[in-house]
Design a protein around this motif. Sequence first.
Motif, mmCIF file in Angstrom:
data_model
loop_
_atom_site.group_PDB
_atom_site.id
_atom_site.type_symbol
_atom_site.label_atom_id
_atom_site.label_comp_id
_atom_site.label_asym_id
_atom_site.label_seq_id
_atom_site.Cartn_x
_atom_site.Cartn_y
_atom_site.Cartn_z
ATOM 1 N N ARG A 120 -25.443 14.982 17.349
ATOM 2 C CA ARG A 120 -24.764 15.993 16.523
ATOM 3 C C ARG A 120 -23.281 15.635 16.398
ATOM 4 O O ARG A 120 -22.675 15.805 15.340
ATOM 5 C CB ARG A 120 -24.961 17.367 17.173
ATOM 6 C CG ARG A 120 -24.285 18.497 16.469
ATOM 7 C CD ARG A 120 -24.950 18.855 15.136
ATOM 8 N NE ARG A 120 -24.036 19.624 14.298
ATOM 9 C CZ ARG A 120 -23.563 19.209 13.118
ATOM 10 N NH1 ARG A 120 -23.933 18.052 12.607
ATOM 11 N NH2 ARG A 120 -22.731 19.949 12.434
ATOM 12 N N ASN A 121 -22.677 15.155 17.479
ATOM 13 C CA ASN A 121 -21.280 14.729 17.422
ATOM 14 C C ASN A 121 -21.088 13.630 16.379
ATOM 15 O O ASN A 121 -20.098 13.618 15.646
ATOM 16 C CB ASN A 121 -20.814 14.232 18.791
ATOM 17 C CG ASN A 121 -20.083 15.295 19.583
ATOM 18 O OD1 ASN A 121 -18.929 15.595 19.299
ATOM 19 N ND2 ASN A 121 -20.756 15.898 20.550
ATOM 20 N N ALA A 130 -23.666 13.981 3.998
ATOM 21 C CA ALA A 130 -25.118 14.055 4.203
ATOM 22 C C ALA A 130 -25.399 15.106 5.259
ATOM 23 O O ALA A 130 -24.547 15.394 6.110
ATOM 24 C CB ALA A 130 -25.653 12.688 4.662
ATOM 25 N N LYS A 131 -26.573 15.717 5.188
ATOM 26 C CA LYS A 131 -26.944 16.689 6.235
ATOM 27 C C LYS A 131 -28.435 16.607 6.507
ATOM 28 O O LYS A 131 -29.143 15.802 5.904
ATOM 29 C CB LYS A 131 -26.519 18.098 5.833
ATOM 30 C CG LYS A 131 -27.025 18.557 4.495
ATOM 31 C CD LYS A 131 -26.401 19.913 4.165
ATOM 32 C CE LYS A 131 -26.897 20.366 2.795
ATOM 33 N NZ LYS A 131 -26.324 21.625 2.372
ATOM 34 N N GLY A 132 -28.893 17.445 7.430
ATOM 35 C CA GLY A 132 -30.316 17.512 7.743
ATOM 36 C C GLY A 132 -30.855 16.191 8.259
ATOM 37 O O GLY A 132 -30.176 15.483 9.003
ATOM 38 N N GLU A 133 -32.060 15.878 7.818
ATOM 39 C CA GLU A 133 -32.745 14.685 8.327
ATOM 40 C C GLU A 133 -32.019 13.389 7.970
ATOM 41 O O GLU A 133 -32.015 12.433 8.744
ATOM 42 C CB GLU A 133 -34.160 14.615 7.765
ATOM 43 C CG GLU A 133 -35.200 15.170 8.723
ATOM 44 C CD GLU A 133 -36.603 15.081 8.160
ATOM 45 O OE1 GLU A 133 -36.958 13.991 7.668
ATOM 46 O OE2 GLU A 133 -37.306 16.099 8.192
ATOM 47 N N LEU A 138 -29.131 8.652 9.898
ATOM 48 C CA LEU A 138 -27.945 7.787 9.872
ATOM 49 C C LEU A 138 -27.258 7.784 11.232
ATOM 50 O O LEU A 138 -26.775 6.751 11.706
ATOM 51 C CB LEU A 138 -26.968 8.256 8.785
ATOM 52 C CG LEU A 138 -27.436 8.016 7.340
ATOM 53 C CD1 LEU A 138 -26.541 8.771 6.358
ATOM 54 C CD2 LEU A 138 -27.434 6.524 7.016
ATOM 55 N N SER A 139 -27.246 8.958 11.845
ATOM 56 C CA SER A 139 -26.614 9.085 13.155
ATOM 57 C C SER A 139 -27.361 8.249 14.204
ATOM 58 O O SER A 139 -26.750 7.516 14.991
ATOM 59 C CB SER A 139 -26.581 10.575 13.523
ATOM 60 O OG SER A 139 -26.541 10.752 14.886
#
Length: 271
Positions: A120-121, A130-133, A138-139
């Motif tokens: 999350r960090n 970008a958000k969600g999945e 990417l994270s």
Amino acid sequence: MSVIALHPKQPQEANGPSATMRTPSPASPSAPLAFSLRGIAKRFGEKTVLDGIDLDVPQGQFVAVIGKSGCGKSTLLRILAGLDSPTSGSLTVAGGSASERRSRIMFQEPRLLPWARIARNVEIGLTGIAKGEVARDLSLQILKEVGLADRAEEWPSVLSGGQKQRVALARALVAHPFILALDEPLGALDALTRIEMQQLLERIWQQQSFTAVLVTHDVTEAVALADRVVVIDKGRIALDLPIPLARPRGHGSAETARFEGQILDRLFGRG
Ligand SMILES: Nc1ncnc2c1ncn2[C@@H]1O[C@H](COP(=O)(O)OP(=O)(O)OP(=O)(O)O)[C@@H](O)[C@H]1O
Ligand SMILES: [Mg+2]
């Protein structure tokens, strides 16, 4: 080349949903410019910190900025990253699309959110992009690149100092910035962790081919990593030294020592 003048106080632009990889750009001096500083001056009250900085940096170049404490390195980096405005002078950042002009900054302290898990960090670096999945994928991808894929669901407090800086690096790079500004990011690490992080930074820079501006106190680190070392003194660029050595560069070679000597001579007014 299209050159877009950025007002330093402008908010970061929102970008498209996909943080796609840029094609690698050569770090040669003839590459198109990533950014250009012209006559940058900064005063705080009566005190002149920067006094006319001119600097053209080609895309993909790795620049190290060195100077004595208080000479204005962080101030210059903040102006470059759009976190502060110059008193006078201009900053232009090249590039066509908004995503290509994205800049990120990394500090000496990791500045992680203690109440958010590692993944999350890292996703915070994708805010507005970008958000969600998509953000999660990417994270996890960038966490793998910094060697922390298996720590994604842990809390920052259980990581070592070097691991926390890897997370901070992942957060800075997850959106594939055009320019990465680094303000002594390895300054608080022990010598061995520092060398490991230098190697990691170099490898990811070669893969992603962003333009890197690294502020450091460490002349050895500057010569190990940079294509070019800029020394700041009395608000101006006192030395602009290309480091045309092959990579990876061994520590302690006669060639690196020669460049280190030139930089130290300028820093201490010798020669
Ligand atoms: N917001 C501010 N208000 C007033 N003075 C400031 C401000 N920010 C920086 N300065 C001053 O500007 C000078 C340069 O500061 P800066 O943080 O850029 O130095 P630096 O080269 O990064 O130093 P260090 O190597 O110790 O990190 C210092 O004298 C500092 O006190
Ligand atoms: Mg500083």
